[in-house]
Design an enzyme around this catalytic site. Structure first.
Site, mmCIF file in Angstrom:
data_model
loop_
_atom_site.group_PDB
_atom_site.id
_atom_site.type_symbol
_atom_site.label_atom_id
_atom_site.label_comp_id
_atom_site.label_asym_id
_atom_site.label_seq_id
_atom_site.Cartn_x
_atom_site.Cartn_y
_atom_site.Cartn_z
ATOM 1 N N ASP A 121 0.852 -1.200 0.000
ATOM 2 C CA ASP A 121 0.000 0.000 0.000
ATOM 3 C C ASP A 121 0.882 1.242 0.000
ATOM 4 O OD1 ASP A 121 -1.867 -1.923 0.731
ATOM 5 O OD2 ASP A 121 -1.694 -1.396 2.871
HETATM 6 N N1 URA Z 1 -0.625 -5.928 4.164
HETATM 7 C C1 URA Z 1 -1.132 -4.705 4.135
HETATM 8 O O1 URA Z 1 -2.122 -4.418 4.794
HETATM 9 N N2 URA Z 1 -0.548 -3.774 3.365
HETATM 10 C C2 URA Z 1 0.547 -4.025 2.638
HETATM 11 O O2 URA Z 1 1.049 -3.133 1.954
HETATM 12 C C3 URA Z 1 1.075 -5.315 2.660
HETATM 13 C C4 URA Z 1 0.475 -6.261 3.447
#
Ligand code: URA
Length: 233
Positions: free
Chosen positions: A104
């Site tokens: 993310d």
């Molecule tokens: N889990 C998440 O919530 N975000 C990420 O970027 C990777 C794993």
């Protein structure tokens, strides 16, 4: 007269320019190391240089990055893109370079890129056994039941109909946890903590299989060597 067409095609495939641009670069002497090549310049082009630098690796390249916060794992989006942190020629390679799954925008840490489609699919497959390790900072203190829920193999994420595979949780502080998992579902770690009544404030991936971020500062990247790539398979 050497036949430079195979070299031109090879360099264009590595993103050094269109075939025309590469031809011009060769004419202008920007491509070195051709002295030892015979009439048919057919590779493997190990000693060839571009602007006095060794060439980028051939297809099968894997890049590791310490992703900074605020960058999106997408090729076209409104904001800052992880691809902008790499040399522009990496984006012009054929086959194309893709991130191995996504982090993310606010998540930081270990992100891989590869142009090897088979490796990519193996690593992001739901059947992958490759462990990914995350350090999470939580909004509220851990209550003690979370580890069991994560390890159960029955935890359901909102809106999904398949339980998560077992994951490991280590408590590293009152509001800090290390999570090790093999899957890579959308926003998985954030949604796992939401499923047990908490909220992730910050998330950082420290490990992907045998790889760590050793020596890579925020925003830095490097190309993996062949032993490191073999270790991922
Ligand atoms: N889990 C998440 O919530 N975000 C990420 O970027 C990777 C794993």
């Amino acid at each position: 007269m050497k036949d430079l067409r195979p070299l031109t095609k090879y360099l264009a495939g590595l993103g050094y320019g269109s075939r025309k641009e590469v031809e011009t670069a060769i004419r202008r002497g920007r491509v070195g190391g051709l002295e030892g090549c015979g009439k048919g310049v057919v590779g493997p082009f190990e000693n060839v240089t571009f602007d006095d630098e060794p060439l980028d690796p051939p297809p099968g390249m894997v890049v590791i990055m310490n992703k900074p916060a605020g960058y999106t794992c997408s090729r076209a989006d409104g904001g800052q893109l992880v691809y902008e942190l790499l040399p522009p020629r990496f984006l012009a390679r054929t086959p194309a370079l893709s991130s191995v799954g996504r982090l993310d925008a606010p998540t930081t840490g270990l992100l891989l890129f590869t142009d090897d489609g088979q490796l990519l699919h193996r690593l992001i497959s739901p059947r992958s056994e490759t462990e990914k390790v995350y350090e999470a900072v939580l909004a509220r203190p851990l209550e003690g039941h979370e580890g069991e829920a994560f390890a159960s193999g029955t935890l359901m994420l909102r809106g999904e109909d398949k339980p998560l595979k077992p994951a490991r949780l280590e408590v590293t502080g009152e509001c800090n946890a290390r999570v090790t998992l093999t899957e890579g579902r959308y926003h998985q770690v954030r949604r796992m903590f939401a499923a047990v009544g908490n909220h992730v404030e910050a998330l950082h991936r420290t490990q992907f299989g045998p790889l760590t971020l050793d020596g890579l500062a925020d925003g830095e990247w490097r190309v993996l060597d062949s032993d490191e790539v073999a270790g991922l398979a």
